[in-house]
Structures are given as structure tokens and as C-alpha cells.
Design an enzyme around this catalytic site. Structure first.
Site, PDB file in Angstrom:
ATOM      1  N   LYS A   1       0.901  -1.155   0.000  1.00 36.97           N
ATOM      2  CA  LYS A   1       0.000   0.000   0.000  1.00 36.97           C
ATOM      3  C   LYS A   1       0.936   1.200   0.000  1.00 36.97           C
ATOM      4  O   LYS A   1       1.581   1.508   1.004  1.00 36.97           O
ATOM      5  CB  LYS A   1      -0.902  -0.055   1.249  1.00 36.97           C
TER       6      LYS A   1
ATOM      7  N   GLY B   1      -1.647   5.146  13.540  1.00 35.34           N
ATOM      8  CA  GLY B   1      -1.867   4.303  12.361  1.00 35.34           C
ATOM      9  C   GLY B   1      -1.526   2.852  12.650  1.00 35.34           C
ATOM     10  O   GLY B   1      -2.298   1.944  12.331  1.00 35.34           O
ATOM     11  N   GLY B   2      -0.368   2.619  13.248  1.00 33.62           N
ATOM     12  CA  GLY B   2       0.082   1.255  13.542  1.00 33.62           C
ATOM     13  C   GLY B   2      -0.872   0.545  14.490  1.00 33.62           C
ATOM     14  O   GLY B   2      -1.230  -0.619  14.289  1.00 33.62           O
TER      15      GLY B   2
ATOM     16  N   GLU C   1       1.072   7.912   0.287  1.00 29.51           N
ATOM     17  CA  GLU C   1       0.552   8.993  -0.566  1.00 29.51           C
ATOM     18  C   GLU C   1       1.561  10.100  -0.828  1.00 29.51           C
ATOM     19  O   GLU C   1       1.409  10.869  -1.774  1.00 29.51           O
ATOM     20  CB  GLU C   1      -0.682   9.614   0.089  1.00 29.51           C
TER      21      GLU C   1
ATOM     22  N   GLY D   1       5.360   3.900  10.715  1.00 34.83           N
ATOM     23  CA  GLY D   1       4.641   5.172  10.713  1.00 34.83           C
ATOM     24  C   GLY D   1       4.243   5.569  12.115  1.00 34.83           C
ATOM     25  O   GLY D   1       4.971   5.308  13.084  1.00 34.83           O
ATOM     26  N   SER D   2       3.053   6.163  12.217  1.00 35.36           N
ATOM     27  CA  SER D   2       2.624   6.727  13.498  1.00 35.36           C
ATOM     28  C   SER D   2       2.086   5.653  14.438  1.00 35.36           C
ATOM     29  O   SER D   2       1.645   4.583  13.993  1.00 35.36           O
ATOM     30  CB  SER D   2       1.535   7.761  13.247  1.00 35.36           C
TER      31      SER D   2
ATOM     32  N   GLU E   1       6.327  -0.702  13.305  1.00 33.96           N
ATOM     33  CA  GLU E   1       7.390   0.063  13.971  1.00 33.96           C
ATOM     34  C   GLU E   1       6.865   1.485  14.060  1.00 33.96           C
ATOM     35  O   GLU E   1       6.557   2.100  13.043  1.00 33.96           O
ATOM     36  CB  GLU E   1       8.671  -0.047  13.140  1.00 33.96           C
TER      37      GLU E   1
ATOM     38  N   GLU F   1       6.117  11.556  21.386  1.00 32.33           N
ATOM     39  CA  GLU F   1       7.028  11.899  20.295  1.00 32.33           C
ATOM     40  C   GLU F   1       6.577  13.176  19.572  1.00 32.33           C
ATOM     41  O   GLU F   1       5.401  13.339  19.265  1.00 32.33           O
ATOM     42  CB  GLU F   1       7.049  10.743  19.278  1.00 32.33           C
TER      43      GLU F   1
ATOM     44  N   CYS G   1      12.875   7.869  12.982  1.00 33.78           N
ATOM     45  CA  CYS G   1      12.291   7.214  14.155  1.00 33.78           C
ATOM     46  C   CYS G   1      13.307   7.141  15.289  1.00 33.78           C
ATOM     47  O   CYS G   1      12.944   6.904  16.431  1.00 33.78           O
ATOM     48  CB  CYS G   1      11.775   5.838  13.781  1.00 33.78           C
TER      49      CYS G   1
END
Ligand code: NAP
Length: 522
Positions: free
Chosen positions: A183, A243-244, A186, A239-240, A263, A389, A300
Site C-alpha cells: 500500500k 496508524g500502527g 501517498e 509510521g505513526s 514500527e 514523540e 524514528c
């Protein structure tokens, strides 16, 4: 308007209806091509093709699989400046950084190719039968790792190459024998497409089955549909935390839950120990300013939390850090990330007890302005919002009154990708409790240096206890990343000639194995 390819892997002409554009974060201009959002049918088609590809791909010889991975690296390099220009244009990152990231991406692919050729990643273990064992006979048991099936990979915004379409997740999943559906992020749609075509060209040249790789574009619903598809067996994500975690929860709500190796965020605490800090606080401040600002703080492993004990050396460090970050600005990856940086940073600056000196004005466009702020350990310990973060060039300095307070700060932290001890050996032994606490919280613990810069090798662990990742046992960087996309199977009393070659008694594949407790190639 040129329509960019959306569904890659079988029918590029079969476009979805809605489209996406990618933007240059430097000036906000849109790239000319639009990219179609995958329709439900296209997503299902990608997964169906991955399912049929799995039947043949898992049986492809290690040599051929390795050739495929090598060929992907070659095809990516053959894209030349076109890829570098597009990735720079879509990310705002300089050419040197993208070229370095391309080298890392191809290096990862070649590393996995070598791993597959060498073969011992299958972890073959053989316990031969003891038919005469008393009181009951022991059966013959032979165990190894096998691939799991179609894997969905979410490309990351902050590494358009190394953690995206042909990044570490894709390389490790393909190396293990799993088809991959990406995926695409964007932020870099054109980069995704160039790399996807490189992967498909490599698949064709090396005779891999159709559907071994697909890439789909689209927003959150597209990602959710992929994760919910019953034939998908695992997910890789960078990612965030939001989202994760959402994808992890979704995967666990399925009739058949599947692993999501996400992660996510980390503030990468650094403890500035008194003896080491006293040696050259000015140089240390400069060095950490460089690490905080590197890549506009969009790593990260960015050192987002610095912890020291009140002293003149800490004052010098703080001043040098502040000077090193003054007037440091840089374009962020996209408008959403730039907006989020200012929003979260400013919210933190407004928390009780937080002070700062530098310029906090929002810079033009998607430009981030670097900053450091200071807070007492007491205020930090009382306020969990200070532990979150801030993705960008920002770090929070926590000033402790004593070594005991420093221990309390270490004890209160959540899971992290890294923890750094700026210390002498004497500092380490004097502050054993901080060290022991940190070991429990992080995936990688550093003695001096800065946490930015993640080596790709066998001994790297890039993961950590939640919320740094969804499973502290697994790494997303280095050769061990392959184990996320495999599972063990034990063959009991199986006919020798019908076993996988790695488990046959004569060991035709020549891999290292553990046979009756002894590591051997025979
Ligand atoms: P993100 O928002 O987590 O998105 C990453 C990918 O996951 C995108 O493809 C996104 O789809 C998808 N996604 C997010 N939430 C989803 C959901 N609920 N269901 C299905 N798919 C979902 O990360 P980002 O776009 O890279 O950056 C946003 C923020 O993430 C940053 O500001 C930063 O705070 C954090 N971040 C952290 C790290 C790190 O390493 N710690 C790295 C990158 C980003 P869409 O593109 O369609 O939204």
C-alpha cells in the site's frame, strides 16, 4: 491529465475512479500525473493473484529467489537520476540523502539475496529417532521455517525508498518466499510507481510468477481492506502510533487474527552521565544538535529526550545544543507532517514547567524550525504528555536534581527503539539502576554516540517494547527481519526423500543445521 498506473502487477489499464496527486513539499506544487485509487475489485484481484503466486513462489529455488532480489536492486539502479529526482521532488530531501537511501535499499535487497543463497535462515533443527528409548520410543522430528503467504506492506513517509515499496519489509517478505502487496504512501506516489515497475521488470526477467508483487494506491479504506482480506497473512508497517495501532487492532478483530509488525513512535531517550558530560559538554551539545536536525528530525531514532543532572556542564551542553539548533530550518516531508510538527510541539511548549529560548515562529510553507525546550524532572515525571514523540527537529531536555531523579525518569519511560548512555565506563557502574531500567525499555542500547543512523546487519535490532513496536521480539531492519514473515513447521517421521532438502538426512542444500544438538553442515 495523464493517469498514472494504479494497480500494478496485472492490469495497469484497469483504473479506479478516484485519483490522488503527489506534491512537492518545497513549493506545494502538484506533479502532473494523477494516480488512481484502487477499487475494491482491484484490491481483491491483487490478493487473489498473490494467493496463486504463493503456490509457485514458495517453491522457487533459493538461487532463483536470490536472483530475483538481486535483479530488483539492479533495476532500481538502472532507473538512474529519474528515480533520484522524483524522490527528491516528492519528499523535499536532498539528492545526497536519496542517493544514500537508494544505496541502502539495494544493499538490503542484496543482503537478503545472500541470506537466501546461504540458506541457514530456515533454522533447520533435526532430532533423530530413538526407537529403542525406554519407556517410550522417540519419534524423528525435523523443524524449519517456512513462508506464510501474502504479506501487506505499508510504505513509510520518511524513507521513500528504504522503508517503502522495495524497502526492508518487502525485501524480507519476498526473501522468505511470500508474495507482497504494497500500500503505497501517498507522499511519494511517483517514486512508488517507478520502484514498482522496477520490481515487476525484475520479476519478469527472472521468471517469477505473476502476482508475486503488486502495489495499490489509496487512502485509509484501501489499507483497511487489505488488512481485513482473509487471504492476507501478515502486515509490515512503519509510521505513526495511531496508524500502527489502528491496523494492529483491525488485524486482531479478524476471524483469523494475523500479526501486524508495526514500527511506530519513539523518543529515544539519552542519559547524559556526569563524568562523560564534564569532559566536553560543548562538543556533546553540538553533536546532539546535529542528530536532532538530521533529516529535519524525521527519523524514528531522532533523540527527542535528553536527560541530565543539574550542573554547570549541563548548562554548557544546553547552551551549545540551543546554539546548534538556532536558525536551523528544513522542508518537511509533506504538509500534514509539517502541520503536525508545529501543532504537537506548540502543545508541548504550553505544558506546565516547559521553558524555551529559541524562535518558535512558524516558518513559511512546509518548513520546520528546529527547537529545544527544557523541563524539570519533577514536571516530566508528573506529566505523560511530555513523554510523547514530536516528529521533527525538536528535543526536550529534562533537568534532574539528583541521580535518584534520573533513575525515576528512566523507570517511567515507555518502550523505545533506542536508548543512549553518554557515559564513561565508571558512569555506567555508578548508575547501574538507570542502565538496568533502560535495558528493559529499549530495542537497542548505545554507549556514547547518537541514535540516528541504523546499520543494516545481522546483529541490528530495530524494534522495541510497545509503543515502539507491536512486537518487541522482532526487528524491521537487518537480516533477522525475515523471521517476521515465516513460521516453524515440524515434520514427524516423514519419508526422508519427501522432506524439504534442508531437512533431508544427506543435507543436499548444504545449510548449517542443528542435528541432535550439534551445529553442523553435514
Ligand atoms: P501514518 O499516518 O501512520 O501513515 C502511514 C501509512 O499508514 C499511510 O499509508 C496511511 O495511509 C496508513 N494509515 C494510517 N492510519 C491508518 C488507519 N487507521 N487505517 C489504515 N491505514 C492507515 O504515518 P505518516 O503518514 O508517515 O506520518 C504521519 C505521522 O506519523 C508523522 O507526523 C509522525 O508523527 C509519525 N511517523 C513516525 C515515524 C517513526 O518512525 N516514528 C515515521 C513516520 C511517521 P494514508 O496515507 O492513506 O493516510
Amino acid at each position: 491529465m495523464i493517469k498514472g498506473t494504479n494497480f500494478i502487477g496485472s492490469t495497469p489499464s484497469d483504473q479506479g475512479e478516484e485519483t490522488l496527486f503527489s506534491y512537492n513539499p518545497v513549493d506545494g506544487s502538484a506533479f502532473a500525473e494523477s494516480f488512481a485509487i484502487a477499487s475494491t475489485d482491484e484490491i481483491n484481484q491483487a490478493v487473489d493473484k498473490a494467493v496463486s503466486a504463493f503456490q509457485t513462489y514458495q517453491a522457487v529455488s533459493p538461487q532463483n529467489k536470490a536472483d530475483f532480489l538481486d535483479a530488483i536492486a539492479d533495476e532500481i539502479m538502472a532507473l538512474g537520476d529519474k528515480l533520484v529526482e522524483r524522490a527528491c521532488g516528492e519528499s523535499g530531501l536532498p539528492a545526497g540523502r536519496i542517493q544514500g537511501e537508494r544505496g541502502r535499499t539495494c544493499g538490503q535487497l542484496k543482503m537478503f539475496a545472500s541470506l537466501v543463497r546461504e540458506g541457514s535462515w530456515v533454522d533447520a533443527v533435526i532430532d533423530t529417532a530413538q526407537p529403542d528409548r525406554d519407556p517410550i520410543p522417540k519419534p524423528d522430528l525435523r523443524m524449519m521455517q517456512i513462508p506464510i503467504g501474502p504479506v501487506v506492506v505499508f510504505g513509510a513517509s520518511n524513507f521513500p525508498l528504504a522503508f517503502s515499496t522495495a524497502g526492508g519489509d518487502t525485501a524480507s517478505a519476498l526473501a522468505a518466499g511470500n508474495p507482497v502487496i504494497v500500500k503505497g504512501h501517498e507522499s511519494h506516489l511517483g517514486t512508488n510507481e517507478l520502484v514498482s515497475k522496477a520490481i515487476l521488470a525484475a520479476a519478469e526477467k527472472t521468471g517469477m510468477p505473476e502476482g508475486v508483487f503488486s502495489m495499490v494506491n489509496g487512502g485509509i479504506p484501501v489499507g483497511q481492506q487489505l488488512v481485513k482480506h482473509p487471504a492476507v497473512k501478515a502486515v509490515g508497517f512503519t509510521g505513526s502510533l495511531r496508524g500502527g495501532r489502528a491496523l494492529f487492532d483491525l488485524a486482531n478483530q479478524r476471524d483469523e487474527p494475523i500479526p501486524v509488525y508495526a514500527e511506530m513512535g519513539s523518543i529515544n531517550p539519552t542519559f547524559l552521565m556526569p563524568e562523560k558530560l564534564g569532559e566536553n559538554p560543548d562538543a556533546l551539545g553540538k553533536s546532539f544538535a546535529g542528530s536532532v536536525a538530521l533529516g529535519v528530525g524525521q527519523f524514528c531514532t531522532n533523540p527527542g529526550l535528553l536527560v541530565g543532572i543539574k550542573s554547570t556542564a549541563l548548562d554548557t551542553f544546553s547552551q551549545s545544543l540551543e546554539e546548534g539548533l538556532t536558525e536551523v530550518t528544513g522542508t518537511m516531508l509533506n504538509a500534514k507532517i509539517a502541520e503536525s510538527y508545529y501543532q504537537h510541539r506548540d502543545a508541548l511548549l504550553n505544558e506546565e514547567g516547559v521553558s524555551h529560548q529559541g524562535n518558535t515562529d512558524k516558518a513559511e510553507g512546509n518548513t520546520a524550525r528546529a527547537l529545544t525546550a527544557t523541563v524539570s524532572a519533577t514536571a516530566f515525571l508528573e506529566n505523560p504528555r511530555l513523554h510523547e514523540e514530536i516528529f521533527g527537529p525538536f528535543t526536550l531536555l529534562v533537568v534532574c536534581e539528583s541521580a535518584t531523579e534520573m533513575e525515576a525518569v528512566a523507570a517511567t519511560l515507555t518502550g523505545q527503539l533506542t536508548g543512549t548512555l553518554v557515559a564513561t565506563e565508571n558512569d555506567l557502574t555508578q548508575n547501574d539502576t538507570v542502565v538496568k531500567n533502560l535495558e528493559q525499555k529499549v530495542g537497542r542500547i548505545l554507549f556514547n554516540g547518537v541514535p540516528t543512523g541504523v546499520e543494516v546487519c545481522a546483529a541490528m535490532h530495530h524494534g522495541g517494547p510497545y509503543p515502539a513496536s507491536t512486537n518487541a521480539k522482532y526487528t524491521s531492519v537487518g537480516s533477522a527481519a525475515i523471521s517476521r514473515f515465516t513460521r516453524p513447521i515440524s515434520y514427524q517421521n516423514w519419508p526422508d526423500s519427501l522432506l524439504p532438502t534442508e531437512l533431508q538426512s544427506s543435507n543436499p542444500s548444504g545449510v548449517w543445521r542443528l542435528v541432535d544438538g550439534e551445529r553442523t553442515k553435514s
